[in-house]
Design a protein around this motif. Sequence first.
Motif, PDB file in Angstrom:
ATOM      1  N   ASN A  51       7.671   9.944   3.378  1.00  0.00           N
ATOM      2  CA  ASN A  51       6.495   9.106   3.611  1.00  0.00           C
ATOM      3  C   ASN A  51       6.385   7.944   2.616  1.00  0.00           C
ATOM      4  N   LEU A  52       7.307   7.867   1.656  1.00  0.00           N
ATOM      5  CA  LEU A  52       7.340   6.713   0.748  1.00  0.00           C
ATOM      6  C   LEU A  52       8.005   5.497   1.380  1.00  0.00           C
ATOM      7  N   GLY A  53       8.746   5.715   2.448  1.00  0.00           N
ATOM      8  CA  GLY A  53       9.460   4.600   3.064  1.00  0.00           C
ATOM      9  C   GLY A  53      10.463   4.017   2.079  1.00  0.00           C
ATOM     10  N   GLY A  73       1.970  -0.130   3.029  1.00  0.00           N
ATOM     11  CA  GLY A  73       1.963   0.731   4.210  1.00  0.00           C
ATOM     12  C   GLY A  73       1.119   1.985   4.034  1.00  0.00           C
ATOM     13  N   THR A  74       0.743   2.290   2.806  1.00  0.00           N
ATOM     14  CA  THR A  74      -0.051   3.493   2.531  1.00  0.00           C
ATOM     15  C   THR A  74      -1.415   3.129   1.966  1.00  0.00           C
ATOM     16  N   GLY A  75      -1.454   2.120   1.123  1.00  0.00           N
ATOM     17  CA  GLY A  75      -2.701   1.694   0.509  1.00  0.00           C
ATOM     18  C   GLY A  75      -2.798   2.186  -0.922  1.00  0.00           C
ATOM     19  N   LEU A  76      -4.015   2.299  -1.375  1.00  0.00           N
ATOM     20  CA  LEU A  76      -4.288   2.700  -2.748  1.00  0.00           C
ATOM     21  C   LEU A  76      -3.976   4.184  -2.940  1.00  0.00           C
ATOM     22  N   VAL A  77      -3.221   4.492  -4.004  1.00  0.00           N
ATOM     23  CA  VAL A  77      -2.885   5.882  -4.323  1.00  0.00           C
ATOM     24  C   VAL A  77      -3.091   6.110  -5.817  1.00  0.00           C
ATOM     25  N   ARG A  78      -3.342   7.349  -6.170  1.00  0.00           N
ATOM     26  CA  ARG A  78      -3.415   7.755  -7.578  1.00  0.00           C
ATOM     27  C   ARG A  78      -2.145   8.526  -7.856  1.00  0.00           C
TER      28      ARG A  78
END
Length: 169
Positions: A51-53, A73-78
């Motif tokens: 899912n990291l592409g 493609g995923t947006g904001l992540v911690r």
Amino acid sequence: TKEMAELLGDDPGISDAEVRARLEHDADDDAEIFLIQIHDTNGRIRFRSDNLGDYILPDLSGVDLHRTITVPGTGLVRISESNGPNWHIQIASRLEPNQRILDEYIKIASLLVLVGALISVGLGWVFSRVTLAPIRAIAETAGRIGGNNLGERIEVPPGRDELVALTRL
């Protein structure tokens, strides 16, 4: 990260295929929630969840081990990194679901505050009308008393409070 470190074991010399075989099942189960990347102590990426592409998570070694970033493609992540003797395990979680919940909470809380304020104003108005009704009656009667109407009297309410004293005066 502890579970993944246990799955990887202490041998940093295992092949990338073996790393993938050990982690793939857990990574696939957590794909909706987490983005996972593992690199060795030399900085070589040994595993990346699908899912990291094409995006490669930044190495947080030697810096703050927790950081908020934007993944295309995923947006904001911690992202958090756990460094062991052989492995640097990075796990990132999407912040969008949390932000959506927070936004909904703010909407509901704002609505509740507004409704509470309207109810308070309404109850205050009703309370003031009921409480001040005797004073309005005194004012109306006093307004009718004049030089041509000296027989009009203000009705003295029962009790011994300030209102009774004002009425007698």
